[in-house]
Design an enzyme around this catalytic site. Structure first.
Site, PDB file in Angstrom:
ATOM      1  N   TYR A 128       0.799  -1.238  -0.009  1.00  0.00           N
ATOM      2  CA  TYR A 128       0.093  -0.018  -0.032  1.00  0.00           C
ATOM      3  C   TYR A 128       0.786   1.295   0.278  1.00  0.00           C
ATOM      4  O   TYR A 128       0.418   2.235  -0.351  1.00  0.00           O
ATOM      5  CB  TYR A 128      -0.855   0.138   1.337  1.00  0.00           C
ATOM      6  CG  TYR A 128      -2.296  -0.803   1.013  1.00  0.00           C
ATOM      7  CD1 TYR A 128      -2.342  -1.804   0.789  1.00  0.00           C
ATOM      8  CD2 TYR A 128      -3.640   0.130   1.038  1.00  0.00           C
ATOM      9  CE1 TYR A 128      -3.420  -2.592   0.653  1.00  0.00           C
ATOM     10  CE2 TYR A 128      -4.592  -0.805   1.204  1.00  0.00           C
ATOM     11  CZ  TYR A 128      -4.629  -2.015   0.760  1.00  0.00           C
ATOM     12  OH  TYR A 128      -5.756  -2.697   0.735  1.00  0.00           O
TER      13      TYR A 128
ATOM     14  N   LYS B  65       3.270 -15.427   2.472  1.00  0.00           N
ATOM     15  CA  LYS B  65       3.459 -16.255   1.327  1.00  0.00           C
ATOM     16  C   LYS B  65       5.131 -16.477   1.195  1.00  0.00           C
ATOM     17  O   LYS B  65       5.710 -16.122   0.540  1.00  0.00           O
ATOM     18  CB  LYS B  65       2.928 -15.475   0.267  1.00  0.00           C
ATOM     19  CG  LYS B  65       2.950 -16.062  -1.039  1.00  0.00           C
ATOM     20  CD  LYS B  65       1.769 -17.283  -1.237  1.00  0.00           C
ATOM     21  CE  LYS B  65       1.966 -17.997  -2.422  1.00  0.00           C
ATOM     22  NZ  LYS B  65       1.144 -19.159  -2.607  1.00  0.00           N
TER      23      LYS B  65
ATOM     24  N   ASP C 222      -2.896 -18.408   0.683  1.00  0.00           N
ATOM     25  CA  ASP C 222      -3.780 -19.129  -0.062  1.00  0.00           C
ATOM     26  C   ASP C 222      -4.539 -20.146   0.683  1.00  0.00           C
ATOM     27  O   ASP C 222      -5.707 -20.362   0.817  1.00  0.00           O
ATOM     28  CB  ASP C 222      -3.160 -19.600  -1.269  1.00  0.00           C
ATOM     29  CG  ASP C 222      -2.039 -20.425  -1.165  1.00  0.00           C
ATOM     30  OD1 ASP C 222      -1.438 -20.330   0.244  1.00  0.00           O
ATOM     31  OD2 ASP C 222      -1.741 -21.172  -1.978  1.00  0.00           O
TER      32      ASP C 222
ATOM     33  N   ASP D 181     -12.076  -9.059   4.589  1.00  0.00           N
ATOM     34  CA  ASP D 181     -13.305  -9.186   3.859  1.00  0.00           C
ATOM     35  C   ASP D 181     -14.027 -10.524   3.924  1.00  0.00           C
ATOM     36  O   ASP D 181     -15.333 -10.493   4.199  1.00  0.00           O
ATOM     37  CB  ASP D 181     -13.235  -8.771   2.643  1.00  0.00           C
ATOM     38  CG  ASP D 181     -13.492  -7.115   2.362  1.00  0.00           C
ATOM     39  OD1 ASP D 181     -13.360  -6.665   3.257  1.00  0.00           O
ATOM     40  OD2 ASP D 181     -13.993  -6.858   1.129  1.00  0.00           O
TER      41      ASP D 181
ATOM     42  N   ASP E 266      -6.299  -7.145   4.229  1.00  0.00           N
ATOM     43  CA  ASP E 266      -7.410  -6.406   3.445  1.00  0.00           C
ATOM     44  C   ASP E 266      -8.282  -7.642   2.844  1.00  0.00           C
ATOM     45  O   ASP E 266      -9.504  -7.432   3.272  1.00  0.00           O
ATOM     46  CB  ASP E 266      -6.945  -5.533   2.532  1.00  0.00           C
ATOM     47  CG  ASP E 266      -7.952  -4.809   1.533  1.00  0.00           C
ATOM     48  OD1 ASP E 266      -8.926  -4.265   2.234  1.00  0.00           O
ATOM     49  OD2 ASP E 266      -8.056  -4.663   0.461  1.00  0.00           O
TER      50      ASP E 266
HETATM   51  C1  IPM Z   1     -10.303  -1.380   3.821  1.00  0.00           C
HETATM   52  C2  IPM Z   1     -10.617  -0.647   2.447  1.00  0.00           C
HETATM   53  C3  IPM Z   1      -9.535   0.163   2.382  1.00  0.00           C
HETATM   54  C4  IPM Z   1      -8.144  -0.651   2.218  1.00  0.00           C
HETATM   55  C5  IPM Z   1      -9.443   0.777   0.969  1.00  0.00           C
HETATM   56  C6  IPM Z   1     -11.010   1.545   0.769  1.00  0.00           C
HETATM   57  C7  IPM Z   1      -8.415   1.754   0.556  1.00  0.00           C
HETATM   58  O1  IPM Z   1     -10.715  -1.797   1.594  1.00  0.00           O
HETATM   59  O2  IPM Z   1     -10.245  -0.347   4.868  1.00  0.00           O
HETATM   60  O3  IPM Z   1     -10.181  -2.477   4.113  1.00  0.00           O
HETATM   61  O4  IPM Z   1      -7.904  -1.216   1.163  1.00  0.00           O
HETATM   62  O5  IPM Z   1      -7.436  -0.554   3.276  1.00  0.00           O
HETATM   63 MG    MG Z   2     -10.903  -3.687   2.501  1.00  0.00          MG
END
Ligand code: IPM
Ligand code: MG
Length: 353
Positions: A141, A188, A220, A248, A244
């Site tokens: 990032y 990884k 993975d 999710d 990240d």
């Molecule tokens: C998160 C989001 C952010 C990230 C984006 C919006 C830049 O997906 O906070 O998880 O990737 O960190």
């Molecule tokens: Mg995210």
């Protein structure tokens, strides 16, 4: 009775609605417990691009730095897809400016929301209670980005120093000490040098935490393991990009991305708290967003930055109570439940503080 200064960043899309919902609940907490919360609203993301021509105005950084904590809704949306600087740049910028290197993302499967999980009951029988500890100010990032002048290639650099890995590792081990004392470090290391360094550093660091069991997983495999046996995890510690993605996934397993909070912390007590979902521009302004992730993010703020443990518990119990009363927003709706909007959900939770 205590007084706290909170910077509010409503942001874009559903941001203003869900932050509004969290404020409704915080106001109920302040009334009940006699605390004073002073709010200062600031701009970040697309709305800041519209108003100031940049996603992270200096004024926003200054106000956040002076506050006891920051509560954020969400930023971004298709409106700014072709903006010279994207709204997300504001989010990355504030994380860096406040040195918020550690991002805690808990995913807990609430029994009330079992039906909302995409996994079969059989996979959920042992529950899910995982804390993803994501490194937040390093890695790909923030590595060097390059695009060839003729557009024929582009690259992004993944780079970690021992110090960066150590400080996030410490957070993971300390978090595990308060939980089930198990850390899975995800990398990884079968391919990437940065992951080899990550793994070596975690092993070194684990010597300071003899009570905590450290194991390693390739990313993975970790994704697969989350899908087939989510109950096996206690704390997952990983890099910015892997965290990240895995957070999710773990939040989806818990039923809805609309339920889960996060805390971003650094060297000081001032943290930034936000739902892990995005700005959902498709449903913005319709009063149907789920405010719970932001409301429980505010609870994390009370506990972790302000030390208001009882007040945080009151928020979480109020959320459970309202779910037990069968109220649901659209994203977690199922048969026999009563559908409510964003503001109404927040009002119900506030009423149950
Ligand atoms: C998160 C989001 C952010 C990230 C984006 C919006 C830049 O997906 O906070 O998880 O990737 O960190
Ligand atoms: Mg995210």
């Amino acid at each position: 009775m205590a007084e706290f200064n909170i910077a509010l960043i409503p942001g874009d899309g559903i941001g203003p609605e869900i932050v509004g919902g969290a404020v409704t609940v915080l106001d109920a907490v302040s009334k009940k417990y006699g605390h004073k919360f002073n709010y200062t609203e600031v701009y970040m993301g697309g709305c800041a691009i519209d108003k100031y021509g940049e996603p992270l105005p200096q004024e926003t950084v200054d106000i956040c730095k002076k506050s006891d904590s920051v509560l954020l809704g969400a930023v971004g949306g298709p409106k700014w897809d072709n903006a010279p600087v994207r709204p997300e740049k504001g989010l990355l910028g504030i994380r860096k400016a406040l040195e918020l290197y550690s991002n805690l993302r808990p995913s807990i499967l609430k029994p009330q929301l079992k039906d909302a999980s995409p996994l079969k009951d059989e996979k959920l029988k042992n529950g899910l209670n995982v804390m993803v500890v994501r490194e937040l100010t390093g890695g790909i990032y923030f590595g060097e980005r390059k695009t060839a002048s003729d557009g024929s290639w582009a690259s992004d650099e993944e780079k970690y120093s021992v110090e960066e890995v150590k400080r996030i590792g410490k957070i993971a081990f300390e978090t595990a000490m308060l939980r089930d004392k198990r850390v899975v470090s995800v990398d990884k290391a079968n391919v990437l040098d940065s992951s080899k360094l990550w793994r070596k550093t975690m092993i070194e660091l684990s010597k300071d935490y003899p009570e905590v069991e450290l194991t390693h997983m390739y990313v993975d495999n970790a994704a697969m393991q989350l899908a087939i046996n989510p109950a096996q995890f206690d704390v997952i510690v990983t890099s910015n990009i892997f965290g990240d993605i895995l957070s999710d996934l773990s939040s989806a397993i818990a039923g809805s991305i609309g339920m889960l909070p996060s805390a971003s912390l650094g060297a000081t007590k001032c943290g930034m708290y936000e739902p892990i979902h995005g700005s959902a521009p498709d449903i913005a302004g319709m009063d149907i967003a789920n405010p719970i992730a932001t409301i429980v993010s505010a609870a994390m703020m009370l506990e972790m930055s302000f030390g208001l443990v009882e007040e945080a518990k009151a928020i979480n119990s109020a959320v459970d109570k309202v779910l037990d009363m069968n109220y649901r927003t659209t994203d977690i709706m199922s048969d026999g439940m009563t559908k409510v909007g964003c503001a109404e959900m927040a009002r119900l939770i506030a009423e149950n503080i």
